[in-house]
Every structure is written in C-alpha cells, then in structure tokens.
Design a protein around this motif. Structure first.
Motif, PDB file in Angstrom:
ATOM      1  N   ARG B  64      15.516  98.763  14.721  1.00 47.37           N
ATOM      2  CA  ARG B  64      14.437  98.557  13.764  1.00 47.37           C
ATOM      3  C   ARG B  64      13.203  97.960  14.443  1.00 47.37           C
ATOM      4  O   ARG B  64      12.702  96.893  14.072  1.00 47.37           O
ATOM      5  CB  ARG B  64      14.898  97.658  12.622  1.00 47.37           C
ATOM      6  N   VAL B  66       9.730  96.872  15.651  1.00 46.46           N
ATOM      7  CA  VAL B  66       8.402  96.710  15.060  1.00 46.46           C
ATOM      8  C   VAL B  66       7.446  96.374  16.192  1.00 46.46           C
ATOM      9  O   VAL B  66       7.497  95.295  16.767  1.00 46.46           O
ATOM     10  CB  VAL B  66       8.392  95.587  14.011  1.00 46.46           C
ATOM     11  N   ARG B  70       6.010 100.523  12.730  1.00 47.30           N
ATOM     12  CA  ARG B  70       7.214  99.867  12.229  1.00 47.30           C
ATOM     13  C   ARG B  70       8.313 100.872  11.912  1.00 47.30           C
ATOM     14  O   ARG B  70       8.106 101.800  11.136  1.00 47.30           O
ATOM     15  CB  ARG B  70       6.867  99.040  10.990  1.00 47.30           C
ATOM     16  N   THR B  72      11.247  99.937  10.700  1.00 47.08           N
ATOM     17  CA  THR B  72      12.238  99.209   9.908  1.00 47.08           C
ATOM     18  C   THR B  72      12.995 100.117   8.938  1.00 47.08           C
ATOM     19  O   THR B  72      14.204 100.031   8.812  1.00 47.08           O
ATOM     20  CB  THR B  72      11.534  98.102   9.098  1.00 47.08           C
ATOM     21  N   ASN B  73      12.275 100.964   8.233  1.00 42.88           N
ATOM     22  CA  ASN B  73      12.931 101.756   7.188  1.00 42.88           C
ATOM     23  C   ASN B  73      12.932 103.250   7.476  1.00 42.88           C
ATOM     24  O   ASN B  73      13.227 104.045   6.602  1.00 42.88           O
ATOM     25  CB  ASN B  73      12.249 101.489   5.854  1.00 42.88           C
ATOM     26  N   TYR B 251      11.086 113.265  -1.779  1.00 36.76           N
ATOM     27  CA  TYR B 251      10.057 112.229  -1.848  1.00 36.76           C
ATOM     28  C   TYR B 251      10.031 111.611  -3.238  1.00 36.76           C
ATOM     29  O   TYR B 251       9.952 110.395  -3.392  1.00 36.76           O
ATOM     30  CB  TYR B 251       8.698 112.829  -1.473  1.00 36.76           C
ATOM     31  N   LEU B 253      12.340 111.226  -5.233  1.00 34.25           N
ATOM     32  CA  LEU B 253      13.502 110.365  -5.456  1.00 34.25           C
ATOM     33  C   LEU B 253      13.653 109.346  -4.334  1.00 34.25           C
ATOM     34  O   LEU B 253      14.659 108.659  -4.233  1.00 34.25           O
ATOM     35  CB  LEU B 253      14.768 111.213  -5.591  1.00 34.25           C
ATOM     36  N   VAL B 254      12.641 109.244  -3.494  1.00 35.76           N
ATOM     37  CA  VAL B 254      12.594 108.298  -2.371  1.00 35.76           C
ATOM     38  C   VAL B 254      13.870 108.356  -1.538  1.00 35.76           C
ATOM     39  O   VAL B 254      14.545 107.352  -1.345  1.00 35.76           O
ATOM     40  CB  VAL B 254      12.310 106.856  -2.833  1.00 35.76           C
ATOM     41  N   GLN B 255      14.227 109.566  -1.057  1.00 35.58           N
ATOM     42  CA  GLN B 255      15.398 109.691  -0.184  1.00 35.58           C
ATOM     43  C   GLN B 255      14.906 110.043   1.218  1.00 35.58           C
ATOM     44  O   GLN B 255      14.647 111.209   1.527  1.00 35.58           O
ATOM     45  CB  GLN B 255      16.330 110.758  -0.736  1.00 35.58           C
ATOM     46  N   TYR B 256      14.780 108.992   2.015  1.00 35.70           N
ATOM     47  CA  TYR B 256      14.111 109.166   3.302  1.00 35.70           C
ATOM     48  C   TYR B 256      14.842 110.123   4.239  1.00 35.70           C
ATOM     49  O   TYR B 256      14.222 110.904   4.944  1.00 35.70           O
ATOM     50  CB  TYR B 256      13.899 107.800   3.977  1.00 35.70           C
TER      51      TYR B 256
END
Lengths: 473, 290
Positions: B64, B66, B70, B72-73, B251, B253-256
C-alpha cells in the motif's frame, strides 16, 4: 555582482526566519471536502443549502484546539452516489451524501480500506413509505400499470435506491426475474432514451420520477409507496477525519438542522432558491420538500431506516454484489445527538416522531379551515404565492376560478386519495361522482374508486369542468 | 515434408528453403532460431517487461505504497485475477466481450469504408477538401462521452447509437491520416505517370493509393485504438452487455477489482485488434520493411 548574491540571500532567509518566528503560531489549514448531489433534491438540505447559506461556517468551532486551524471547504457536486464514494475512498472528500443503496455500498467498500472506515452520521431526508423513487413511461404509451410492462424494456440505474424499489416491487407481486427486460441506465441516459421511446419505462430516484412528468413527456405509473419499503438519503463521514475533528462533524450536523429549519420557515422561497442553485424546477422541489411533501427532512437516524438498509443489504447479497455487512454497526449517531444537545433540542423526541410538516391555514375559496392536509390541495399562482385549499374539489374549483380571473398558474397539487402522496394535479386521474372528487396517481385505482361511488374517471381538464359545475362541497 | 513443420511454426516469415536431403531436427531448429532471433528476443523482453509491470503493481498494492501517488485502495493483481476467474465462469462475461467486439467491428469497418475514400477524394480534389475539412475539424475534438445524448436521439436503436460513437472515434484519425498520406505523395511520380499517358483513374489506382497506403494504415491503427477508447462512453447507453458497460457498472457499484478487470480486458482486446490491422498492413504492403 555575483559576490553580492549569497549575502543577499542569507540576509533574506534570516529576515524570513525572523518573520516566521515573530508570528505567535502558524495557522494550519485543513481542507474539508464535501461531496453533494445537488440535483438529487432530497439531499439539498445537507448539501447545497448549507453551501449557499454558509451555514457550516457559522457553526465551525473556533476555540481550543481549533483556534489556529483554518478550515477550507471544498464542495464537489455529483449526479449519483458512487463517484462520491470513490472520492471519499481517495480521501479527496471526507463527508458525502447519497441514497440508501449507494450508502451501503459506501460502508461496505470502506471495510477494506486500511486507513479509514465510513460511518452513517445523519439522514438528509426520508420517506417511510418509499415515495420518491418511481417508474415512469412515455406519456403516449399504453402502459398504466406494472403488469402492462411484462416483457418490456425497463431501465434503472443499477445499484441505486430505484433499483432496490424495482426488485422489491417484483418480489411483492411475485414476478419472475425476467418479467421485465431490466437494463442499467444512468438518469441522464435513461431520460433521453425514454423521451425517444427507445425504452418502455424508466425507474429512477428523486427527482426524476416527478421531474420527467413535469417536463411533459412522461407519466408516472408506479410510486415507491407501493413497495412500502422506507427509502432515505444519508450522510457518511470518513472515520479518520471524524475522530480527529469531531467538533467539525457536530458543526456539520448543526448546519443540517439549521438548513431544515430554513426550508420549513418559507418553503416557497426555499423552492425558488433551490431552483436557482440546482436547476431543478421549483415546482418539482416543492412536491418533495414542501409541506405534506413526499419527503421528510429529518436528520435523526430512525431504526426503521436502518432496518430497511438491512433489507437492502440482503438484496445486494442475492445479486452477488456484496458480502457480509451489518448496517447497525455502521451507524454512528453520536455526532447528531451532540448537535441536538448543544442546540438544546430533544433528539429522542425527534427520533420517535415520523411527522412531516403539513399544509395548514384557511381555504380562501371554499372558506373553511384545512383539517385533513392529505386530502387538501395547493395552487401555485405566479404572483400571489402558494394557496392552500381544503379538498381536491376546492382545489380544482379554485383553479378554474383563478384561471377565469386571468391569473397565471404555475402548478396545482392534489393528494392521492388512498396513498396520501402529493401529485401534480394535471397528471392525476379523478374519480368524480356524487359530489365527490377523488384524485389518484393510477388510472386503475381511480377506476376502482369510481365504480364504488358510481361515478366516472376524468382527466384533469374534465375534472376541473365538473368541479365548476357541481363538485363544490 | 519436414519443411511443413517449420511453416506451421508461429512465424509468418517465409523460412525453410526446400532442401532435398532431410536435415536433422537440430539443424532446422538452429536455422529457425537464427532467422527469428530478433523476434524471439523482442518477445522475451516483452514478457519480462509485462512480468515486471505485474510485480511492481503487486508490490505497490501489497505494501500500500504512498509516495505522492497513493496505492492504498488500488486493487492488487491477485484481486483482479480472482475477479477474472469468477468472470470467465460466468457466461455473461463472454457475452460482454462478444458484444463489444461486434460493435467495434461494425463501427471501425464503417469508419474505414467511409474515411479512407473520403480522405483520398479530399486529397485529390481541392473543392471537396475546402467543403469537408472545416466541418471535420470542428467535430473532431468532441469527446465521445459528449456525443452520448445526441447519439441516443439520432439513431432509432441503441445498438446503432453505440456503433455510431465507436465509428466517430475511429473515423477522424483514419480521415486525417489518409489526407496526410495524400498530401505527401511525390508530385514527380504523378507527373511521370501523366507523361506516360495515365488517366485519372489509373493515377489514382497506381500512384496515389499505394503511396498513401502506409499512412492509411497508420490511421487505421490509431482509429482502432480510439474506437476502444470511446467504448465506455458508447456502452453507457447499452445498459446490458459490453465490456465498457461491465466497467461502467462496476464503477456504479464501486467494485474496484472489476473495474481493473474491465480496463485490462479493453487493453488486451485493443492490442489484439491493432495486431490484426498491422498484420493486414503487412499483407497489403509486402514491399514495406518490417
């Protein structure tokens, strides 16, 4: 020349250092990003109203540890919830607002974020009966009920509150999953497609189910009230921000309370201002947020809404879109409770109350006080303001009277006789007979009622005529 | 025939000169290696560089990192792989790909059929150029996503609207490159052909067209790329199928991990279709050096 340079720069840095030390303490600037949905009318009191009236600035703490912190507010507007979640995940926004389904997705998505979680800290507006979401068809189409849409092409933004409503409606009526040809389209795409008759129906969230009929090309054939599943828009915050600056979050909650008060103090002015700020027609804003409107603005987090969220989670799990998620653990009402306490308001009383503010006053046409607001009506006269009337018959009578006097009428509202939801008078179906005028959203309901009272179903224009001749009570 | 074995190797280069005596397998392999040394080297380096990309991605997301940027996600390659294994067992994912490929095929083919002749004619006749060029230049910079509402209103079905947007994406690069190719045709060649008594039609066929072919193929390659670029905008209309729609739905459903999978799928499909065009280019222009 060259030799002078170092001396000069040393002198300069010494001066600047001295200046730096001379200041009592450096003012720290903290950026607070807030993601709003201006066009989603039921979030306005948590977003655009606060921004435009500078309510948050009014409540931001300035003493103690905040004496040297300057907050820079960064408002960002989106047309749906997921982009807000995305920006919150990226820590570009710390506070965001969205509808029930996107909220759950927000909470669930943050579960895997190592930096921060998200918490539901307040509610912008809700409808316990599920109004606000709706299904519209093209006004020229022959569909008047969900059953008419069997095998037809219906679009809905997947993952939105409206999607949840459609699934619940199908479940309630025992329709198989292929009853409609269900496809996903954003409001922008779905609206255009409906106008062009490329789809048979479009299901959407606030304000589209009212806005599209108001624009004149659509007709609502299903309202979320029929599902009786509560729907709401709420506010979420990043926990890392909230834990560091809890007083700021409390200030935000106070700003929402103040914005709600501003709305209720003068709903007509509020609707006009919101039109100016968001571009959504004031007549549409008013049907949601005005007195006896289809949405109740109330920041308290009611258990019924969280139960609904739990149901929504199950729907998403059945679709394979979500794993374990417990909405109860995701709620944090400490900030809103603190805001209520500091403003000397009773949180628990408000939590228990599910009352909206209602139409009241004196009917100037039938000359009697308004006793049952959900049987009443309103006429928005362009220069005279919004006039309340005691019944649908009085409203239509007054409408004809005002028209005859040459007044310019913006819009008239009546209420669905059985469901109590506010309707545009010119879109309703009227069961008229025996001196009674009963407005309905659905033709089918009006027909049933007309049979009962031995009357007939009329459209708006005919209902107005009949109100003039004999419908007056 | 031992030579047949060499020909079926994954190399389009004509190798294996017919030899009466059957050479040993080792000798054949050695010759094949010498002939394809450069290509093998490029493939090997390509594989290594992709592996390095994956490794860096893996490390950046696992730790992760930074560092101004970044991670991180950002989903890790393993998470995307998990999405991938789930997706390939889902017949719907195949449908997404089939639908997208079909749309790109129609949009791109139409763009080539309209764009190349139009470019040739514009390059040859000044009046056509003067009429068409300003309109094309105004329409060219408009991004695909801005066309979405207009495309819905213009065409009777959604499938046509989607094809129209991919068409727009590839049309302009093809047109502009064809024009460019035409402007670079050596006038000496044209005059020479005229001196030899060639008529307009022959000059077009024998001089202009072959001379601008390299640029036409550049245009086709770029056009194919842009067609894929405009896919997400185009398939926002779709509502049901298409890899662009898949990415868009992920997108909302925010499923990366699924978003990344959609991105990679578009990238790989884009690469594949560009290779096809390059292959076609080599077939059409055998005189060009590789």
């Amino acid at each position: 020349m060259v030799r002078h340079l170092p001396t000069l720069s040393i002198a300069m840095s010494v001066t600047s250092l001295a200046l730096l030390l001379a200041q009592p303490a450096t003012a720290e600037t903290v950026t607070l990003g807030i993601g709003t949905q201006d066009t989603t009318t039921n979030t306005v009191t948590a977003g655009v109203v606060i921004r435009q009236l500078h309510l948050l600035e009014k409540y931001l703490p300035t003493d103690g540890k905040y004496a040297n912190i300057k907050f820079e507010l960064e408002w960002q507007n989106f047309t749906s919830g997921p982009p807000v979640t995305n920006a919150m995940m990226a820590n570009k926004l710390q506070i965001g607002m969205m509808g029930d389904y996107p909220l759950i997705v927000n909470g669930f998505t943050f579960e895997s974020n190592p930096e921060s979680k998200s918490r539901l800290i307040g509610v912008a507006a809700y409808s316990l009966s599920g109004s606000g979401n709706g299904i519209v068809v093209h006004k020229d189409s022959p569909y008047y009920d969900l059953a008419d849409l069997k095998g037809k092409l219906v679009s809905v933004p997947f993952g939105s509150a409206a999607h949840g409503m459609v699934l619940k409606a199908m479940q309630d009526r025992g329709y198989a999953s292929d009853f409609f040809q269900l496809v996903s389209q954003s409001p922008e795409v779905g609206s255009t497609n409906l106008q062009e008759k490329k789809i048979d129906a479009h299901a959407d969230f606030v304000p589209f189910a009212e806005l599209l009929p108001f624009r004149g090309f659509a007709r609502k054939i299903f309202d979320g009230v029929e599902t009786n599943l509560p729907t709401f828009h709420g506010i979420v915050v990043r926990t890392d921000f909230a834990e560091k600056y809890p007083e700021v979050v409390v200030a935000y909650m106070k700003a929402i309370i103040a914005a709600n008060q501003w709305l209720r103090d003068d709903p007509k002015l509020a609707a006009e201002k919101i039109q100016e700020w968001t571009g959504i027609s004031k007549e549409v804003v008013y049907i949601f947020l005005g007195p006896s409107g289809n949405m109740t603005t109330d920041p308290t987090i009611k258990p019924a809404l969280i139960d609904a969220a739990t149901t929504d989670v199950k729907v998403l799990q059945n679709l394979g879109r979500m794993k374990e998620f417990d909405p109860k653990k995701w709620v944090d009402d400490s900030y809103i409770r603190k805001a209520y306490a500091e403003m000397k308001l009773d949180y628990d009383a408000q939590l228990a109350s599910t009352k909206n503010y209602e139409i009241s006053g004196e009917d100037s046409f039938c000359r009697k006080p308004i006793v049952d607001p959900r049987k009443a009506g309103e006429v928005w006269v362009d220069d005279a303001g919004i006039l309340p009337f005691a019944s649908a018959a009085c409203t239509l009578g007054a409408y004809a009277d005002l028209k005859a006097k040459g007044k310019k009428i913006n819009v008239a509202y009546v209420f669905d006789t059985t469901r109590g939801i506010k309707l545009f008078a010119d879109q309703a179906f009227y069961a008229v007979g025996a001196g009674d005028v009963a407005p309905f959203l659905l033709k089918k309901d009006a027909e049933t009622y007309a049979t009962k009272i031995n009357g007939k179903v009329l459209g708006f224009d005919d209902a107005v005529k009949s109100a003039v001749t004999g419908g007056k009570t | 025939m031992p030579a047949a074995a060499a020909v079926t190797e994954p190399s389009p280069a004509p190798v294996a000169t017919p030899t009466p005596a059957s050479p040993s397998f080792g000798a054949l392999a050695g010759r094949w290696y010498r002939l394809n040394q450069d290509r093998l080297r490029a493939t090997a380096i390509g594989v290594i560089s992709l592996a390095a990309f994956l490794l860096v991605w893996h490390l950046l997301t696992t730790y992760r990192v930074v560092f101004f940027v970044r991670f991180t996600n950002v989903p890790s390659p393993l998470a995307v792989y998990a999405s991938f294994t789930k997706a390939i067992h889902d017949p719907k994912f195949l449908m997404h790909i089939v639908f997208s490929c079909r749309r790109i095929f129609f949009g791109f083919s139409l763009a080539a059929i309209v764009g190349v002749p139009l470019g040739l004619i514009m390059g040859r006749f000044k009046l056509v150029h003067e009429v068409v060029f300003p309109v094309a230049e105004v329409l060219r910079p408009i991004p695909a996503i801005a066309w979405v509402p207009m495309a819905i209103m213009l065409w009777p079905t959604n499938e046509q609207s989607i094809v129209f947007i991919t068409f727009l994406g590839s049309f302009f690069p093809i047109l502009v490159n064809t024009l460019h190719g035409m402007s670079l045709v050596d006038p000496v060649l044209v005059r020479a052909a005229q001196c030899l008594g060639a008529r307009e039609r022959s000059i077009f066929r024998e001089v202009y067209f072959p001379a601008s072919l390299p640029h036409i193929f550049t245009g086709l390659t770029i056009g194919m790329g842009v067609a894929w670029v405009s896919l997400i905008a185009a398939e926002m209309i779709s509502g049901q199928y298409g890899i662009g729609y898949f990415t868009w739905e992920a997108y909302s459903l925010v499923q990366y991990a699924d978003i990344a999978l959609g991105m990679i799928a578009i990238g790989v499909l884009g690469l594949g279709s560009s290779l096809l065009i390059r292959g076609a280019g080599q077939l059409v222009m055998p005189w060009r050096a590789k």
